[in-house]
Scaffold this motif. Structure first.
Motif, PDB file in Angstrom:
ATOM      1  N   TYR A 161      16.878  -1.886 -10.515  1.00 58.52           N
ATOM      2  CA  TYR A 161      17.948  -2.559 -10.721  1.00 58.52           C
ATOM      3  C   TYR A 161      19.187  -1.837 -11.072  1.00 58.52           C
ATOM      4  N   ARG A 162      18.874  -0.297 -11.349  1.00 58.56           N
ATOM      5  CA  ARG A 162      19.916   0.522 -11.488  1.00 58.56           C
ATOM      6  C   ARG A 162      21.046   0.407 -10.186  1.00 58.56           C
ATOM      7  N   PRO A 163      20.751   0.700  -9.164  1.00 57.26           N
ATOM      8  CA  PRO A 163      21.586   0.473  -8.066  1.00 57.26           C
ATOM      9  C   PRO A 163      22.628  -0.675  -8.086  1.00 57.26           C
ATOM     10  N   ARG A 164      22.466  -1.643  -8.489  1.00 58.17           N
ATOM     11  CA  ARG A 164      23.300  -2.750  -8.551  1.00 58.17           C
ATOM     12  C   ARG A 164      24.590  -2.396  -9.770  1.00 58.17           C
ATOM     13  N   GLN A 165      24.372  -1.510 -10.564  1.00 57.86           N
ATOM     14  CA  GLN A 165      25.287  -1.090 -11.454  1.00 57.86           C
ATOM     15  C   GLN A 165      26.486  -0.283 -10.500  1.00 57.86           C
ATOM     16  N   ALA A 166      26.175   0.459  -9.717  1.00 55.83           N
ATOM     17  CA  ALA A 166      27.251   1.142  -9.031  1.00 55.83           C
ATOM     18  C   ALA A 166      27.653   0.521  -7.492  1.00 55.83           C
ATOM     19  N   ASP A 167      26.983  -0.525  -7.271  1.00 56.18           N
ATOM     20  CA  ASP A 167      27.092  -1.051  -5.975  1.00 56.18           C
ATOM     21  C   ASP A 167      27.101  -2.701  -6.073  1.00 56.18           C
ATOM     22  N   PRO A 168      28.138  -3.341  -6.352  1.00 56.56           N
ATOM     23  CA  PRO A 168      28.430  -4.742  -6.492  1.00 56.56           C
ATOM     24  C   PRO A 168      27.890  -5.548  -5.362  1.00 56.56           C
ATOM     25  N   SER A 169      27.824  -5.038  -4.249  1.00 61.52           N
ATOM     26  CA  SER A 169      27.098  -5.679  -2.869  1.00 61.52           C
ATOM     27  C   SER A 169      25.796  -5.832  -2.979  1.00 61.52           C
ATOM     28  N   LEU A 170      24.976  -5.269  -4.203  1.00 62.74           N
ATOM     29  CA  LEU A 170      23.426  -5.464  -4.316  1.00 62.74           C
ATOM     30  C   LEU A 170      23.350  -6.400  -5.225  1.00 62.74           C
ATOM     31  N   ARG A 171      24.354  -6.940  -5.678  1.00 60.09           N
ATOM     32  CA  ARG A 171      23.916  -7.998  -7.019  1.00 60.09           C
ATOM     33  C   ARG A 171      23.792  -9.593  -6.359  1.00 60.09           C
ATOM     34  N   PRO A 172      22.660  -9.919  -6.569  1.00 63.92           N
ATOM     35  CA  PRO A 172      22.578 -11.316  -5.888  1.00 63.92           C
ATOM     36  C   PRO A 172      23.380 -12.492  -6.736  1.00 63.92           C
ATOM     37  N   PRO A 173      23.712 -13.477  -6.031  1.00 59.82           N
ATOM     38  CA  PRO A 173      24.452 -14.652  -6.802  1.00 59.82           C
ATOM     39  C   PRO A 173      23.959 -15.033  -7.969  1.00 59.82           C
ATOM     40  N   GLY A 174      24.756 -15.218  -8.931  1.00 58.05           N
ATOM     41  CA  GLY A 174      24.351 -15.412 -10.264  1.00 58.05           C
ATOM     42  C   GLY A 174      23.733 -14.410 -11.064  1.00 58.05           C
ATOM     43  N   ALA A 175      24.004 -13.005 -10.656  1.00 58.99           N
ATOM     44  CA  ALA A 175      23.637 -11.962 -11.700  1.00 58.99           C
ATOM     45  C   ALA A 175      24.754 -11.653 -12.676  1.00 58.99           C
ATOM     46  N   ARG A 176      24.439 -11.334 -13.702  1.00 54.06           N
ATOM     47  CA  ARG A 176      25.247 -10.949 -14.929  1.00 54.06           C
ATOM     48  C   ARG A 176      24.981  -9.593 -15.149  1.00 54.06           C
ATOM     49  N   PRO A 177      25.816  -8.885 -16.145  1.00 58.50           N
ATOM     50  CA  PRO A 177      25.346  -7.658 -16.722  1.00 58.50           C
ATOM     51  C   PRO A 177      24.398  -8.072 -17.698  1.00 58.50           C
ATOM     52  N   VAL A 178      23.286  -7.286 -17.977  1.00 58.83           N
ATOM     53  CA  VAL A 178      22.257  -7.559 -18.870  1.00 58.83           C
ATOM     54  C   VAL A 178      22.150  -6.257 -19.402  1.00 58.83           C
ATOM     55  N   HIS A 179      22.101  -6.289 -20.734  1.00 63.75           N
ATOM     56  CA  HIS A 179      21.975  -5.057 -21.630  1.00 63.75           C
ATOM     57  C   HIS A 179      20.572  -4.904 -22.057  1.00 63.75           C
ATOM     58  N   LEU A 180      19.679  -4.170 -21.802  1.00 69.89           N
ATOM     59  CA  LEU A 180      18.355  -3.848 -22.493  1.00 69.89           C
ATOM     60  C   LEU A 180      18.441  -2.760 -23.414  1.00 69.89           C
ATOM     61  N   GLY A 181      18.435  -3.175 -24.535  1.00 68.87           N
ATOM     62  CA  GLY A 181      18.446  -2.246 -25.771  1.00 68.87           C
ATOM     63  C   GLY A 181      17.345  -1.840 -26.484  1.00 68.87           C
ATOM     64  N   TYR A 182      16.338  -0.767 -26.661  1.00 71.35           N
ATOM     65  CA  TYR A 182      15.440  -0.504 -27.467  1.00 71.35           C
ATOM     66  C   TYR A 182      15.744   0.563 -28.027  1.00 71.35           C
ATOM     67  N   TYR A 183      14.578   0.744 -29.094  1.00 75.69           N
ATOM     68  CA  TYR A 183      14.381   2.005 -29.797  1.00 75.69           C
ATOM     69  C   TYR A 183      13.015   2.016 -30.110  1.00 75.69           C
ATOM     70  N   VAL A 184      12.461   3.137 -30.032  1.00 67.57           N
ATOM     71  CA  VAL A 184      10.997   3.282 -30.800  1.00 67.57           C
ATOM     72  C   VAL A 184      11.104   3.818 -32.027  1.00 67.57           C
ATOM     73  N   THR A 185      10.361   3.446 -32.846  1.00 65.61           N
ATOM     74  CA  THR A 185       9.982   4.157 -34.062  1.00 65.61           C
ATOM     75  C   THR A 185       8.500   4.186 -34.479  1.00 65.61           C
ATOM     76  N   THR A 186       7.989   5.072 -35.337  1.00 64.71           N
ATOM     77  CA  THR A 186       6.904   5.021 -35.988  1.00 64.71           C
ATOM     78  C   THR A 186       7.055   4.445 -37.472  1.00 64.71           C
ATOM     79  N   LEU A 187       5.944   3.885 -37.715  1.00 65.39           N
ATOM     80  CA  LEU A 187       5.847   3.182 -39.104  1.00 65.39           C
ATOM     81  C   LEU A 187       5.151   4.245 -40.060  1.00 65.39           C
ATOM     82  N   GLU A 188       5.414   4.038 -41.420  1.00 71.53           N
ATOM     83  CA  GLU A 188       4.775   4.912 -42.355  1.00 71.53           C
ATOM     84  C   GLU A 188       3.472   4.803 -42.269  1.00 71.53           C
ATOM     85  N   GLN A 189       2.750   5.652 -42.420  1.00 75.33           N
ATOM     86  CA  GLN A 189       0.986   5.893 -42.667  1.00 75.33           C
ATOM     87  C   GLN A 189       0.823   5.357 -44.025  1.00 75.33           C
ATOM     88  N   ARG A 190      -0.311   4.579 -43.963  1.00 75.55           N
ATOM     89  CA  ARG A 190      -0.688   4.294 -45.568  1.00 75.55           C
ATOM     90  C   ARG A 190      -2.207   4.674 -45.535  1.00 75.55           C
TER      91      ARG A 190
END
Length: 190
Positions: A161-190
């Motif tokens: 989906y990244r090419p749609r960011q730079a080229d609006p002609s690749l965006r299908p009708p109804g497409a909106r900017p969507v932010h996928l944010g994530y981070y990965v953490t470890t948990l404390e060992q017990r």
């Protein structure tokens, strides 16, 4: 722009420079909207023109933005040099680790702020969008190698989906900017 590799930051000065919230906003805006002048960026971000101009010049020092040709001799637009920025805290240098930790903290705070802003306007979204957006989490027992592979697979899925960011002609009708944010953490060992 989609063929350009990600900007990889490894210098502590570059990591600290990018950790400024307005600079991150400017890079993100240029990635979404394409080339803009400092005046145009200031209007869209509701910031002052001198401030945006200064921060764009700082970003250029670290290869995150660059000047492009304008419509006339007076217009001086900027563009992002890549569609993503990478960095790592996996360094033996404590200065690099500290700068990466600071940048990570800014990114995590921005993810939280963006999520809270979305939550405040979620009810205005149509049901189709409300049904596919929102938080989630999961737990898995992984080795560092497996986690690295999982991250690469997530990136590979998003690459489609990244090419749609730079080229609006690749965006299908109804497409909106969507932010996928994530981070990965470890948990404390017990």
């Amino acid at each position: 722009m989609s063929e350009r590799p990600a900007v990889a930051l490894s210098d502590p000065l570059a990591l600290r420079a990018y950790a400024h919230p307005l600079r991150m906003s400017l890079v993100g805006l240029l990635r979404r909207e394409g080339p803009l002048t400092a005046t145009q960026a200031a209007g869209l971000l509701r910031e002052s023109v001198p401030s945006c101009s200064f921060h764009l010049r700082q970003l250029a020092k670290y290869g995150l933005v660059e000047r492009v040709e304008g419509a006339d001799a007076r217009e001086k637009p900027w563009r992002a040099t890549a569609l993503s920025t990478t960095w790592t805290a996996a360094s033996d240098d404590p200065e690099i680790r500290a700068a990466a930790d600071h940048l990570d903290a800014v990114v995590i705070r921005r993810l939280y702020d963006r999520a809270m802003q979305w939550l405040g306007r979620r009810d205005a979204d149509p049901p189709a969008w409300r049904s596919v957006t929102g938080p989630g989490d999961d737990l898995a027992y992984l080795t560092p190698e497996e986690l690295g592979e999982l991250s690469r697979r997530i990136d590979a899925l998003f690459d489609e989906y990244r090419p749609r960011q730079a080229d609006p002609s690749l965006r299908p009708p109804g497409a909106r900017p969507v932010h996928l944010g994530y981070y990965v953490t470890t948990l404390e060992q017990r």
